[in-house]
Design a protein around this motif. Structure first.
Motif, PDB file in Angstrom:
ATOM      1  N   MET A  64       0.833  -1.205   0.000  1.00  0.00           N
ATOM      2  CA  MET A  64       0.000   0.000   0.000  1.00  0.00           C
ATOM      3  C   MET A  64       0.868   1.256   0.000  1.00  0.00           C
ATOM      4  N   LEU A  65       1.940   1.204   0.763  1.00  0.00           N
ATOM      5  CA  LEU A  65       2.840   2.355   0.858  1.00  0.00           C
ATOM      6  C   LEU A  65       3.682   2.538  -0.403  1.00  0.00           C
ATOM      7  N   GLN A  66       3.884   1.465  -1.164  1.00  0.00           N
ATOM      8  CA  GLN A  66       4.657   1.536  -2.407  1.00  0.00           C
ATOM      9  C   GLN A  66       3.882   2.216  -3.528  1.00  0.00           C
ATOM     10  N   VAL A  67       2.564   2.227  -3.442  1.00  0.00           N
ATOM     11  CA  VAL A  67       1.739   2.760  -4.530  1.00  0.00           C
ATOM     12  C   VAL A  67       1.854   4.280  -4.583  1.00  0.00           C
ATOM     13  N   LYS A  68       2.500   4.733  -5.641  1.00  0.00           N
ATOM     14  CA  LYS A  68       2.645   6.171  -5.879  1.00  0.00           C
ATOM     15  C   LYS A  68       2.006   6.568  -7.205  1.00  0.00           C
ATOM     16  N   SER A  69       1.758   5.563  -8.058  1.00  0.00           N
ATOM     17  CA  SER A  69       1.147   5.812  -9.368  1.00  0.00           C
ATOM     18  C   SER A  69       0.219   4.652  -9.707  1.00  0.00           C
ATOM     19  N   LEU A  70      -0.576   4.847 -10.740  1.00  0.00           N
ATOM     20  CA  LEU A  70      -1.465   3.779 -11.187  1.00  0.00           C
ATOM     21  C   LEU A  70      -0.663   2.588 -11.701  1.00  0.00           C
ATOM     22  N   LYS A  71       0.491   2.850 -12.278  1.00  0.00           N
ATOM     23  CA  LYS A  71       1.357   1.773 -12.757  1.00  0.00           C
ATOM     24  C   LYS A  71       1.815   0.885 -11.609  1.00  0.00           C
ATOM     25  N   ASP A  72       2.035   1.475 -10.448  1.00  0.00           N
ATOM     26  CA  ASP A  72       2.441   0.694  -9.280  1.00  0.00           C
ATOM     27  C   ASP A  72       1.371  -0.340  -8.921  1.00  0.00           C
ATOM     28  N   ILE A  73       0.114   0.046  -9.033  1.00  0.00           N
ATOM     29  CA  ILE A  73      -0.981  -0.880  -8.738  1.00  0.00           C
ATOM     30  C   ILE A  73      -0.962  -2.031  -9.731  1.00  0.00           C
ATOM     31  N   SER A  74      -0.789  -1.720 -11.007  1.00  0.00           N
ATOM     32  CA  SER A  74      -0.710  -2.762 -12.036  1.00  0.00           C
ATOM     33  C   SER A  74       0.418  -3.736 -11.734  1.00  0.00           C
ATOM     34  N   GLY A  75       1.560  -3.195 -11.352  1.00  0.00           N
ATOM     35  CA  GLY A  75       2.723  -4.039 -11.053  1.00  0.00           C
ATOM     36  C   GLY A  75       2.479  -4.968  -9.892  1.00  0.00           C
ATOM     37  N   ILE A  76       1.864  -4.458  -8.845  1.00  0.00           N
ATOM     38  CA  ILE A  76       1.565  -5.292  -7.679  1.00  0.00           C
ATOM     39  C   ILE A  76       0.558  -6.381  -8.042  1.00  0.00           C
ATOM     40  N   LEU A  77      -0.448  -6.015  -8.821  1.00  0.00           N
ATOM     41  CA  LEU A  77      -1.435  -7.012  -9.242  1.00  0.00           C
ATOM     42  C   LEU A  77      -0.767  -8.108 -10.082  1.00  0.00           C
ATOM     43  N   LYS A  78       0.162  -7.755 -10.944  1.00  0.00           N
ATOM     44  CA  LYS A  78       0.863  -8.745 -11.772  1.00  0.00           C
ATOM     45  C   LYS A  78       1.706  -9.671 -10.907  1.00  0.00           C
ATOM     46  N   GLN A  79       2.297  -9.152  -9.837  1.00  0.00           N
ATOM     47  CA  GLN A  79       3.076  -9.990  -8.928  1.00  0.00           C
ATOM     48  C   GLN A  79       2.174 -10.987  -8.198  1.00  0.00           C
ATOM     49  N   LYS A  80       0.971 -10.549  -7.880  1.00  0.00           N
ATOM     50  CA  LYS A  80       0.047 -11.408  -7.151  1.00  0.00           C
ATOM     51  C   LYS A  80      -0.565 -12.482  -8.045  1.00  0.00           C
ATOM     52  N   ASP A  81      -0.720 -12.168  -9.324  1.00  0.00           N
ATOM     53  CA  ASP A  81      -1.261 -13.119 -10.293  1.00  0.00           C
ATOM     54  C   ASP A  81      -0.569 -12.907 -11.630  1.00  0.00           C
ATOM     55  N   PRO A  82       0.576 -13.534 -11.819  1.00  0.00           N
ATOM     56  CA  PRO A  82       1.357 -13.289 -13.039  1.00  0.00           C
ATOM     57  C   PRO A  82       0.671 -13.770 -14.319  1.00  0.00           C
ATOM     58  N   ASN A  83      -0.426 -14.519 -14.232  1.00  0.00           N
ATOM     59  CA  ASN A  83      -1.100 -15.017 -15.441  1.00  0.00           C
ATOM     60  C   ASN A  83      -1.939 -13.959 -15.986  1.00  0.00           C
TER      61      ASN A  83
END
Length: 76
Positions: A57-76
């Motif tokens: 949550m603290l890492q999110v500074k941009s919308l791209k950060d959210i996309s990146g975290i979501l990809k880490q949680k579900d790389p498919n």
């Protein structure tokens, strides 16, 4: 940006049909303050059935950060 994430962002911040850029930060979106940040994270968690760790949550500074975290949680 994935369409589902874009929809969550539009609904959370009441954005119209205009373009949304992944590079956008809280400076670019009216209402993305501390409460807006929590609302966004909560909405993303609900939509994607994931949980963000406090550090994420603290890492999110941009919308791209959210996309990146979501990809880490579900790389498919």
């Amino acid at each position: 940006m994935e369409k589902r994430l874009e929809t969550v962002i539009r609904q959370t911040f009441n954005l119209g049909k205009g373009r949304i850029e992944e590079a956008w930060t809280s400076d670019d979106i009216m209402g993305w303050d501390s409460m807006g940040h929590l609302a966004l994270i909560t909405a993303v968690e609900r939509e994607f059935n994931v949980r963000f760790e406090i550090e994420e949550m603290l890492q999110v500074k941009s919308l791209k950060d959210i996309s990146g975290i979501l990809k880490q949680k579900d790389p498919n």
